[in-house]
Design a protein around this motif. Structure first.
Motif, PDB file in Angstrom:
ATOM      1  N   MET A   1     -45.009 -22.191 -16.880  1.00 19.99           N
ATOM      2  CA  MET A   1     -44.509 -22.184 -15.491  1.00 19.99           C
ATOM      3  C   MET A   1     -43.803 -23.541 -14.921  1.00 19.99           C
ATOM      4  SD  MET A   1     -46.922 -21.470 -12.043  1.00 19.99           S
ATOM      5  CE  MET A   1     -47.896 -23.090 -12.225  1.00 19.99           C
ATOM      6  N   ARG A   2     -42.770 -23.299 -14.540  1.00 20.68           N
ATOM      7  CA  ARG A   2     -41.920 -24.394 -13.926  1.00 20.68           C
ATOM      8  C   ARG A   2     -41.555 -24.299 -12.619  1.00 20.68           C
ATOM      9  NH1 ARG A   2     -36.730 -27.647 -16.195  1.00 20.68           N
ATOM     10  NH2 ARG A   2     -36.743 -29.060 -14.910  1.00 20.68           N
ATOM     11  N   ILE A   3     -41.795 -25.173 -11.869  1.00 19.33           N
ATOM     12  CA  ILE A   3     -41.400 -25.122 -10.314  1.00 19.33           C
ATOM     13  C   ILE A   3     -40.267 -25.929  -9.986  1.00 19.33           C
ATOM     14  CG2 ILE A   3     -42.481 -25.584  -7.971  1.00 19.33           C
ATOM     15  CD1 ILE A   3     -45.217 -24.987  -9.094  1.00 19.33           C
ATOM     16  N   TYR A   4     -39.376 -25.310  -9.042  1.00 18.83           N
ATOM     17  CA  TYR A   4     -38.264 -26.065  -8.722  1.00 18.83           C
ATOM     18  C   TYR A   4     -38.106 -26.250  -7.270  1.00 18.83           C
ATOM     19  CZ  TYR A   4     -36.613 -24.159 -13.161  1.00 18.83           C
ATOM     20  OH  TYR A   4     -36.791 -23.762 -14.318  1.00 18.83           O
ATOM     21  N   LYS A   5     -38.197 -27.556  -6.668  1.00 12.41           N
ATOM     22  CA  LYS A   5     -38.206 -27.700  -5.351  1.00 12.41           C
ATOM     23  C   LYS A   5     -36.964 -27.429  -4.538  1.00 12.41           C
ATOM     24  CE  LYS A   5     -41.402 -31.560  -5.819  1.00 12.41           C
ATOM     25  NZ  LYS A   5     -41.576 -33.261  -5.474  1.00 12.41           N
ATOM     26  N   ALA A   6     -37.258 -26.946  -3.398  1.00 13.38           N
ATOM     27  CA  ALA A   6     -35.989 -26.716  -2.643  1.00 13.38           C
ATOM     28  C   ALA A   6     -35.164 -27.761  -2.018  1.00 13.38           C
ATOM     29  CB  ALA A   6     -36.196 -25.996  -1.494  1.00 13.38           C
ATOM     30  N   ASN A   7     -33.807 -27.714  -1.930  1.00 10.85           N
ATOM     31  CA  ASN A   7     -32.910 -28.401  -1.350  1.00 10.85           C
ATOM     32  C   ASN A   7     -32.832 -28.378   0.139  1.00 10.85           C
ATOM     33  OD1 ASN A   7     -31.004 -30.363  -0.548  1.00 10.85           O
ATOM     34  ND2 ASN A   7     -29.125 -29.237  -1.639  1.00 10.85           N
ATOM     35  N   LYS A   8     -33.524 -29.541   0.881  1.00 15.48           N
ATOM     36  CA  LYS A   8     -33.821 -29.422   2.127  1.00 15.48           C
ATOM     37  C   LYS A   8     -32.764 -30.078   3.227  1.00 15.48           C
ATOM     38  CE  LYS A   8     -38.735 -29.066   1.235  1.00 15.48           C
ATOM     39  NZ  LYS A   8     -40.163 -29.350   1.345  1.00 15.48           N
ATOM     40  N   ILE A   9     -31.795 -30.375   2.694  1.00 15.84           N
ATOM     41  CA  ILE A   9     -30.533 -30.929   3.325  1.00 15.84           C
ATOM     42  C   ILE A   9     -29.492 -29.875   3.969  1.00 15.84           C
ATOM     43  CG2 ILE A   9     -28.806 -32.749   3.514  1.00 15.84           C
ATOM     44  CD1 ILE A   9     -31.618 -33.832   2.954  1.00 15.84           C
ATOM     45  N   GLY A  10     -29.783 -29.358   5.077  1.00 12.18           N
ATOM     46  CA  GLY A  10     -29.115 -28.423   5.593  1.00 12.18           C
ATOM     47  C   GLY A  10     -29.492 -28.014   6.928  1.00 12.18           C
ATOM     48  N   PRO A  11     -28.964 -26.774   7.509  1.00 11.82           N
ATOM     49  CA  PRO A  11     -29.030 -26.701   8.859  1.00 11.82           C
ATOM     50  C   PRO A  11     -30.307 -26.426   9.519  1.00 11.82           C
ATOM     51  CG  PRO A  11     -27.763 -25.102   7.834  1.00 11.82           C
ATOM     52  CD  PRO A  11     -28.228 -26.088   6.724  1.00 11.82           C
ATOM     53  N   ALA A  12     -31.312 -26.052   8.798  1.00  9.66           N
ATOM     54  CA  ALA A  12     -32.704 -26.070   9.238  1.00  9.66           C
ATOM     55  C   ALA A  12     -33.119 -27.308   9.756  1.00  9.66           C
ATOM     56  CB  ALA A  12     -33.597 -25.324   8.220  1.00  9.66           C
ATOM     57  N   VAL A  13     -33.074 -28.265   8.755  1.00  5.30           N
ATOM     58  CA  VAL A  13     -33.340 -29.626   9.184  1.00  5.30           C
ATOM     59  C   VAL A  13     -32.853 -30.188  10.474  1.00  5.30           C
ATOM     60  CG1 VAL A  13     -33.313 -32.234   8.560  1.00  5.30           C
ATOM     61  CG2 VAL A  13     -33.737 -30.296   6.972  1.00  5.30           C
TER      62      VAL A  13
ATOM     63  N   LYS B   1     -22.287 -20.112  -8.725  1.00  3.94           N
ATOM     64  CA  LYS B   1     -22.808 -21.283  -8.598  1.00  3.94           C
ATOM     65  C   LYS B   1     -21.805 -22.011  -7.507  1.00  3.94           C
ATOM     66  CE  LYS B   1     -23.537 -25.681 -10.641  1.00  3.94           C
ATOM     67  NZ  LYS B   1     -23.081 -26.529 -12.009  1.00  3.94           N
ATOM     68  N   GLY B   2     -22.422 -22.791  -6.718  1.00  4.37           N
ATOM     69  CA  GLY B   2     -21.537 -23.779  -5.682  1.00  4.37           C
ATOM     70  C   GLY B   2     -20.975 -22.655  -4.643  1.00  4.37           C
ATOM     71  N   LYS B   3     -21.452 -21.532  -4.294  1.00  8.72           N
ATOM     72  CA  LYS B   3     -20.915 -20.974  -3.033  1.00  8.72           C
ATOM     73  C   LYS B   3     -22.254 -20.980  -1.984  1.00  8.72           C
ATOM     74  CE  LYS B   3     -18.787 -16.813  -1.814  1.00  8.72           C
ATOM     75  NZ  LYS B   3     -18.092 -15.608  -1.937  1.00  8.72           N
TER      76      LYS B   3
ATOM     77  N   LEU C   1     -32.663 -23.210   2.090  1.00  5.99           N
ATOM     78  CA  LEU C   1     -32.534 -24.084   3.425  1.00  5.99           C
ATOM     79  C   LEU C   1     -31.042 -25.056   3.541  1.00  5.99           C
ATOM     80  CD1 LEU C   1     -36.150 -25.716   3.457  1.00  5.99           C
ATOM     81  CD2 LEU C   1     -35.296 -23.784   4.945  1.00  5.99           C
ATOM     82  N   ALA C   2     -30.593 -24.969   2.348  1.00  3.90           N
ATOM     83  CA  ALA C   2     -29.325 -25.842   2.107  1.00  3.90           C
ATOM     84  C   ALA C   2     -28.136 -25.003   1.706  1.00  3.90           C
ATOM     85  CB  ALA C   2     -29.685 -27.001   1.315  1.00  3.90           C
ATOM     86  N   THR C   3     -26.953 -25.677   1.801  1.00  5.61           N
ATOM     87  CA  THR C   3     -25.836 -25.136   1.404  1.00  5.61           C
ATOM     88  C   THR C   3     -25.506 -25.379  -0.041  1.00  5.61           C
ATOM     89  OG1 THR C   3     -24.703 -26.965   2.144  1.00  5.61           O
ATOM     90  CG2 THR C   3     -24.679 -25.309   3.574  1.00  5.61           C
ATOM     91  N   ASN C   4     -24.576 -24.914  -0.673  1.00  5.97           N
ATOM     92  CA  ASN C   4     -24.314 -25.132  -1.989  1.00  5.97           C
ATOM     93  C   ASN C   4     -25.236 -24.847  -2.962  1.00  5.97           C
ATOM     94  OD1 ASN C   4     -21.515 -25.976  -1.921  1.00  5.97           O
ATOM     95  ND2 ASN C   4     -22.197 -28.034  -1.745  1.00  5.97           N
ATOM     96  N   GLY C   5     -26.052 -23.516  -2.816  1.00  2.00           N
ATOM     97  CA  GLY C   5     -26.698 -23.184  -3.618  1.00  2.00           C
ATOM     98  C   GLY C   5     -26.326 -22.083  -4.764  1.00  2.00           C
ATOM     99  N   ILE C   6     -26.980 -21.342  -5.246  1.00  2.00           N
ATOM    100  CA  ILE C   6     -26.636 -19.989  -6.092  1.00  2.00           C
ATOM    101  C   ILE C   6     -26.978 -18.895  -5.501  1.00  2.00           C
ATOM    102  CG2 ILE C   6     -26.884 -21.765  -7.978  1.00  2.00           C
ATOM    103  CD1 ILE C   6     -29.336 -20.542  -8.835  1.00  2.00           C
TER     104      ILE C   6
ATOM    105  N   ALA D   1     -31.855 -24.650  -4.898  1.00  2.00           N
ATOM    106  CA  ALA D   1     -32.869 -25.681  -5.536  1.00  2.00           C
ATOM    107  C   ALA D   1     -32.258 -27.094  -5.607  1.00  2.00           C
ATOM    108  CB  ALA D   1     -33.086 -25.414  -6.865  1.00  2.00           C
ATOM    109  N   LYS D   2     -33.420 -28.054  -5.473  1.00  2.00           N
ATOM    110  CA  LYS D   2     -32.882 -29.329  -5.610  1.00  2.00           C
ATOM    111  C   LYS D   2     -31.767 -29.876  -6.937  1.00  2.00           C
ATOM    112  CE  LYS D   2     -35.467 -32.522  -3.108  1.00  2.00           C
ATOM    113  NZ  LYS D   2     -36.542 -33.649  -3.285  1.00  2.00           N
ATOM    114  N   ASN D   3     -32.464 -28.977  -8.115  1.00  2.00           N
ATOM    115  CA  ASN D   3     -31.362 -28.912  -9.232  1.00  2.00           C
ATOM    116  C   ASN D   3     -31.090 -27.750  -9.655  1.00  2.00           C
ATOM    117  OD1 ASN D   3     -30.389 -29.625 -11.583  1.00  2.00           O
ATOM    118  ND2 ASN D   3     -32.079 -31.083 -12.271  1.00  2.00           N
TER     119      ASN D   3
END
Length: 146
Positions: A1-13, A88-90, A100-105, A119-121
């Motif tokens: 099991m691998r957990i990926y943190k979300a990118n939180k720099i976006g409109p919600a913040v 990717k990148g849209k 929560l962020a832009t430039n996701g997948i 995701a952050k990565n």
């Protein structure tokens, strides 16, 4: 099991920061009225609660042959063997978006289903998905330079 943190720099913040700045402005304008009449706060309470919930509980994880996503009250799972394409990148502004962020997948699976995550990565997430399903097609959106 691998957990990926979300990118939180976006409109919600920015939305939450704007709300709290609005509260500070109201308090600075008239502190007595702010505490005496709190009924104006109730229409704001539910959207703020949902945004804070999503801000602190957004993540993605791969467990077995499934990709699990959670963003506040939105959650689900995708069978990795059903994933056909990853864009990717849209950024998606409407639709199903547990992010929560832009430039996701955008993950396209089954026949017509897709989900937008950020995701952050993203690269590590894509690499792990491609390890489990070699048939995934990766499409990279090109940035238009001005």
């Amino acid at each position: 099991m691998r957990i990926y943190k979300a990118n939180k720099i976006g409109p919600a913040v920015y939305l939450l920061a704007g709300y709290f700045m609005f509260l500070v402005f109201l308090y600075a304008n008239d502190p007595n009225h702010f505490f005496q009449k709190t009924h104006w706060f109730y229409p704001f309470a539910l959207p703020v609660f949902l945004n804070v919930w999503a801000l602190f509980y957004t993540y993605y994880k791969i467990e077995g042959n499934k990709l699990f996503y959670r963003s506040g009250y939105i959650h689900g799972e995708i069978d990795i063997s059903c994933i056909k394409e990853i864009v990717k990148g849209k950024t998606r502004w409407i639709g199903f978006k547990p992010a929560l962020a832009t430039n996701g997948i955008i993950i396209k699976y089954n026949r017509y289903d897709d989900v937008y995550i950020a995701a952050k990565n993203n690269d590590a997430l894509i690499a792990d998905l491609q390890k489990l399903n070699a048939n995934i097609t990766l499409v990279e959106e090109k940035k238009i330079a001005n």
